[in-house]
Motif scaffolding. Structure first.
Motif, short mmCIF file in Angstrom:
data_model
loop_
_atom_site.label_atom_id
_atom_site.label_comp_id
_atom_site.label_asym_id
_atom_site.label_seq_id
_atom_site.Cartn_x
_atom_site.Cartn_y
_atom_site.Cartn_z
N VAL A 1 0.88 -1.16 0.00
CA VAL A 1 0.00 0.00 0.00
C VAL A 1 0.93 1.21 0.00
O VAL A 1 2.00 1.17 0.62
CB VAL A 1 -0.97 -0.03 1.22
CG1 VAL A 1 -0.22 0.00 2.53
CG2 VAL A 1 -1.99 1.07 1.14
N TYR B 1 -2.85 0.32 -3.74
CA TYR B 1 -2.69 -0.87 -2.92
C TYR B 1 -2.90 -2.09 -3.78
O TYR B 1 -3.47 -2.03 -4.87
CB TYR B 1 -3.70 -0.88 -1.75
CG TYR B 1 -5.11 -0.65 -2.22
CD1 TYR B 1 -5.91 -1.69 -2.67
CD2 TYR B 1 -5.62 0.64 -2.27
CE1 TYR B 1 -7.18 -1.46 -3.14
CE2 TYR B 1 -6.89 0.89 -2.74
CZ TYR B 1 -7.67 -0.17 -3.17
OH TYR B 1 -8.92 0.07 -3.66
N ALA C 1 -6.99 -5.77 2.44
CA ALA C 1 -6.76 -4.50 1.73
C ALA C 1 -7.48 -3.36 2.42
O ALA C 1 -6.91 -2.27 2.60
CB ALA C 1 -7.20 -4.63 0.27
N LEU D 1 -5.69 -0.18 4.10
CA LEU D 1 -6.03 1.16 3.64
C LEU D 1 -6.53 2.03 4.79
O LEU D 1 -6.18 3.20 4.88
CB LEU D 1 -7.07 1.09 2.52
CG LEU D 1 -7.47 2.42 1.89
CD1 LEU D 1 -6.24 3.20 1.41
CD2 LEU D 1 -8.44 2.18 0.74
N SER E 1 -11.85 -3.57 -5.80
CA SER E 1 -11.09 -2.40 -5.35
C SER E 1 -12.02 -1.26 -4.94
O SER E 1 -11.75 -0.55 -3.96
CB SER E 1 -10.14 -1.93 -6.45
OG SER E 1 -9.30 -0.89 -5.97
#
Length: 164
Positions: free
Chosen positions: A79, A95, A107, A111, A137
């Motif tokens: 990331v 990322y 993820a 984040l 995403s």
């Protein structure tokens, strides 16, 4: 700048030595890389980081971080901040995870930690984007607190802002 530690992850600021190994795909003897790490994107980030360090110095804390699981210390992705904050206090993030680590919330967790760091460092807004067909995403950014702010023919844009 030290590691960012979350419930299940350690986000380790990438060093020049680590970036060189990632760029060449050669892990250190004591390194644990999940199969598939580094991805092509990880290699590109490492090369961009090495270039930035050579030209302007280490951008910490606004550089790349290697994502490792706390349970086994294996590198599963990365990331990063693409650049330090601009004149408006805005940064852009990116990322990615190796395929075997996707779908478990890693993820979004990584984040969220990066967004928290950005806010603590006085960043006014964080931006990101994802291709229209990359719904995973898009879900990561929304789960981390970012919201859609626009789109074009190729991508959907996301952002989160804080009052100064």
């Amino acid at each position: 700048m030290g590691d960012l530690v979350t419930e299940r992850l350690v986000l380790h600021p990438m060093s020049v030595n680590e970036a060189e190994r990632i760029a060449t795909g050669e892990p250190a003897v004591d390194s644990s890389w999940e199969p598939g790490f580094p991805t092509e994107d990880d290699v590109a980030v490492a090369k961009r980081f090495l270039e930035r360090c050579a030209n302007t110095g280490d951008p910490r804390p606004f550089g790349p971080y290697v994502i490792r699981r706390r349970s086994d210390h294996r590198a599963i992705g990365g990331v990063d901040f693409h650049r330090p904050p601009d004149e408006h206090g805005s940064v852009t993030i990116g990322y990615g995870l190796v395929p075997s680590a996707r779908g478990g919330g890693y993820a979004s967790e990584a984040l969220r930690a990066l967004l928290s760091l950005a806010r603590a460092q006085g960043v006014a807004s964080v931006k990101g984007d994802a291709d229209h067909d990359n719904t995973a995403s898009q879900h990561v950014m929304m789960a981390a607190g970012m919201r859609p702010v626009g789109e074009d023919a190729r991508v959907r844009y996301f952002a989160v802002s804080w009052n100064p």
